[in-house]
Design an enzyme around this catalytic site. Sequence first.
Site, short mmCIF file in Angstrom:
data_model
loop_
_atom_site.label_atom_id
_atom_site.label_comp_id
_atom_site.label_asym_id
_atom_site.label_seq_id
_atom_site.Cartn_x
_atom_site.Cartn_y
_atom_site.Cartn_z
N GLU A 1 0.83 -1.21 0.00
CA GLU A 1 0.00 0.00 0.00
C GLU A 1 0.86 1.26 0.00
OE1 GLU A 1 -3.20 0.26 -0.47
OE2 GLU A 1 -3.67 -1.88 -0.34
N ASN B 1 1.18 3.87 -3.10
CA ASN B 1 0.85 5.29 -2.92
C ASN B 1 1.98 6.18 -3.42
OD1 ASN B 1 -1.64 4.80 -1.81
ND2 ASN B 1 -1.06 5.32 0.28
N ARG C 1 -9.30 3.87 -7.92
CA ARG C 1 -8.59 3.59 -6.68
C ARG C 1 -9.60 3.49 -5.54
NH1 ARG C 1 -4.48 1.45 -8.46
NH2 ARG C 1 -3.76 1.40 -6.32
#
Length: 146
Positions: free
Chosen positions: A46, A50, A105
């Site tokens: 994650e 990002n 997303r």
Amino acid sequence: MQNVMNLSFNALGENEAFARVAVAAFAAKLNPTMDDLAELKTAVSEAVTNAIIHGYDSNPACVVYLSASIDDGEIDVVIRDEGKGIRNIEEAKEPLFTTKPEMERAGMGFTIMEHFTDLLEIESSTSSGTVVRFKKRLAGKRVRCV
């Protein structure tokens, strides 16, 4: 004794898997449970995703920096980019918030990281990028059989 590793890699989506595996291999000496290892890999995924998608707008010429240290049964992971930063960290941490709705997303990255780690810290500046740091205890957990 503390053990430390440092990596840097281009902001390519395929390098997210490399980061996951590298941190998992580094953490293996702590003999984590499969659940703890899966949670650690997901948090790394994650944070790296990002950095690539939101920090660098998927520009493969940019570099993501990853460091990890192990001390006393705990892993400390830092993922840093020098991208555009986060304007409002509290808003970005809200479930379902995303700056890339056109990419479908989910906006759950920080929520997942908070859930799967023992400590999550986010520092960001629109002039210097974002640093995501999380800690997770992997040793010393014992399951009792009765």
